[in-house]
Design a protein around this motif. Structure first.
Motif, mmCIF file in Angstrom:
data_model
loop_
_atom_site.group_PDB
_atom_site.id
_atom_site.type_symbol
_atom_site.label_atom_id
_atom_site.label_comp_id
_atom_site.label_asym_id
_atom_site.label_seq_id
_atom_site.Cartn_x
_atom_site.Cartn_y
_atom_site.Cartn_z
ATOM 1 N N GLY A 150 30.504 48.920 -0.530
ATOM 2 C CA GLY A 150 31.316 47.793 -0.989
ATOM 3 C C GLY A 150 30.600 46.482 -0.765
ATOM 4 N N GLU A 151 31.285 45.573 -0.066
ATOM 5 C CA GLU A 151 30.679 44.289 0.301
ATOM 6 C C GLU A 151 30.504 44.184 1.808
ATOM 7 O OE1 GLU A 151 33.079 41.244 -1.422
ATOM 8 O OE2 GLU A 151 32.635 41.829 -3.484
ATOM 9 N N THR A 152 30.517 45.339 2.481
ATOM 10 C CA THR A 152 30.411 45.357 3.938
ATOM 11 C C THR A 152 28.959 45.434 4.377
ATOM 12 O OG1 THR A 152 30.420 47.770 4.245
ATOM 13 C CG2 THR A 152 32.565 46.690 3.904
ATOM 14 N N PRO B 61 32.465 56.541 9.771
ATOM 15 C CA PRO B 61 33.529 55.749 9.136
ATOM 16 C C PRO B 61 32.968 54.510 8.441
ATOM 17 C CG PRO B 61 33.605 55.546 11.537
ATOM 18 C CD PRO B 61 32.650 56.657 11.225
ATOM 19 N N GLY B 62 33.397 54.300 7.211
ATOM 20 C CA GLY B 62 32.952 53.133 6.460
ATOM 21 C C GLY B 62 31.555 53.240 5.904
ATOM 22 N N GLY C 97 27.139 48.636 -2.996
ATOM 23 C CA GLY C 97 26.447 47.389 -3.267
ATOM 24 C C GLY C 97 24.954 47.605 -3.091
ATOM 25 N N LYS C 98 24.174 46.556 -3.351
ATOM 26 C CA LYS C 98 22.713 46.625 -3.187
ATOM 27 C C LYS C 98 22.265 45.414 -2.387
ATOM 28 C CE LYS C 98 21.877 49.070 -7.561
ATOM 29 N NZ LYS C 98 21.183 49.029 -8.864
ATOM 30 N N GLN C 99 22.748 45.327 -1.152
ATOM 31 C CA GLN C 99 22.538 44.118 -0.346
ATOM 32 C C GLN C 99 21.708 44.353 0.909
ATOM 33 O OE1 GLN C 99 27.052 43.225 -0.789
ATOM 34 N NE2 GLN C 99 26.106 41.285 -0.204
ATOM 35 N N ASP D 81 20.650 34.942 3.006
ATOM 36 C CA ASP D 81 22.041 34.996 3.450
ATOM 37 C C ASP D 81 22.858 35.977 2.612
ATOM 38 O OD1 ASP D 81 21.572 33.169 5.434
ATOM 39 O OD2 ASP D 81 22.335 31.445 4.306
ATOM 40 N N ASN D 82 22.314 36.351 1.461
ATOM 41 C CA ASN D 82 23.014 37.301 0.591
ATOM 42 C C ASN D 82 22.722 38.751 0.954
ATOM 43 O OD1 ASN D 82 24.000 35.138 -0.924
ATOM 44 N ND2 ASN D 82 22.251 35.169 -2.322
#
Length: 371
Positions: free
Chosen positions: A167-169, A211-212, A289-291, A339-340
């Motif tokens: 996700g965005e985690t 988890p997560g 995501g790809k972060q 920061d992204n």
């Protein structure tokens, strides 16, 4: 209750480890198996390497698995060997699976790519984009096995890069799943819904351990992909993606979680308990995501000459085969907008121990200095 951890510890195949896994590792294992009489060669690769299939069990429900379609994606192969070890040891669960299911496994579909440690085959073709043309011998072999076996379920086994987060985690996508689409609209069909229910079953176990850290892979439709093609033929197909676990670049921990997934998936099929799991729960698994970067190194200015204007650098490792071992060479991937991103490891060059780590691992002399 199934004690997944204890079963894995008793079944792990210690002789096959690390990222570099080839026929030379897998064939001795197969020949030592109690199922060795059920092994057959189903064809040869571009370079003439044998491609083998093992059949286990005698039940009515048929499951087809294949690994290393991409030659440098070996984590699931290791987990498959662990799973075969499980099926060799008598237990109530093992007996039930062998009685109710027939399982066919191609441990390495792309042996040329495995030997060269490349995604593609020896003709530089991505086999997972060759489902319709079937221009390659390996693609033809897989399709022939599929058509002869007529499986009720397919397990398409892969690895994914370290870049994926859930996700965005800031949690890495240690395992990702996909119920492939069968049309551009990404609609639901009975076979796709079964794929989703099976993924929900496997996720229900993984959440107890990571988890997560379970993601949902992008479901953009491509009929040239094998999973999409088999879903178009109304066969429930599940894409497994082995990802990163902290400090586990050899993917030995991820191997464990793939084993749990295989065991839970097959157990769910054997017990005909898919309807215990809701299709809607599949969509609750966050998309990938790809972060992620492998490293973010802070305060590099005035120390790193090639990127002297950058205060920090983002690093991704490039996997390189050297002397039959995979080494991880650092490559600068980002110098802005850090920061992204998240990082599997952060270093600060104002910290003497971090500076020593960078020096001792040749980061300054390679990626950071551009040599």
């Amino acid at each position: 209750m199934i004690d997944f951890k204890q079963i894995f510890l008793s079944c792990k195949e210690d002789k096959v480890a690390g990222r570099y896994v080839t026929n030379e590792d897998v064939f001795p294992f197969l020949e030592a198996s109690i199922f060795k009489n059920e092994i057959k060669q189903v064809g040869k690769s571009v370079l003439g390497e044998p491609i083998k299939l093992i059949t286990i069990g005698g039940g009515e429900t048929k499951i087809l698995m294949w690994s290393q379609m991409h030659g440098n994606e070996s984590t699931t192969t290791k987990a498959v060997l662990d799973f075969i070890n499980f099926l060799e040891e008598p237990s109530d669960l093992q007996s039930s699976i062998l009685k109710k299911c027939t399982i066919q496994i191609i441990p390495i579909l792309n042996p040329d790519g495995a030997k060269a440690y490349t995604r593609i085959n020896a003709n530089e073709i991505d086999l997972n984009r060759d489902a319709q043309d079937r221009s390659q011998p390996e693609s033809i072999i897989l399709r022939q096995v599929y058509e002869n076996f007529k499986p009720d379920f397919c397990f398409n086994l892969h690895d994914q890069r370290t870049i994926f987060n859930v996700g965005e985690t800031n949690k890495p996508a240690t395992v990702s799943f996909l119920a492939p689409a069968f049309n551009k609209e990404r609609a639901l069909s009975p076979s796709r819904e079964k794929s989703m229910q099976l993924i929900v079953a496997m996720n229900s176990v993984l959440q107890n351990f990571i988890p997560g850290q379970v993601g949902r892979y992008d479901d953009g439709f491509n009929s040239n992909c094998v999973g999409d093609a088999f879903q178009m033929l109304n066969t429930p197909t599940i894409l497994f993606e082995s990802g990163h676990f902290p400090e586990d670049y050899e993917r030995e921990k991820t191997r464990e979680f793939i084993f749990y997934s295989l065991l839970k998936g097959v157990e769910t099929i054997a017990n005909n308990s898919l309807n215990n799991f809701k299709v809607s729960s599949y969509f609750e698994i966050p998309e990938n995501g790809k972060q992620f970067l492998d490293l973010i190194i802070y305060n590099t200015k005035n120390i790193v000459t090639t990127y002297s204007e950058a205060n920090s650098l983002g690093i991704l490792y490039k996997e390189v085969l050297k002397d039959d071992k995979v080494v991880f060479e650092p490559v600068v991937a980002e110098v802005k907008n850090l920061d992204n991103f998240y990082a599997h490891k952060t270093l600060n060059l104002l910290n003497s121990s971090d500076l020593d780590f960078v020096k001792n691992n040749n980061l300054l002399s390679t990626a950071l200095l551009g040599n």
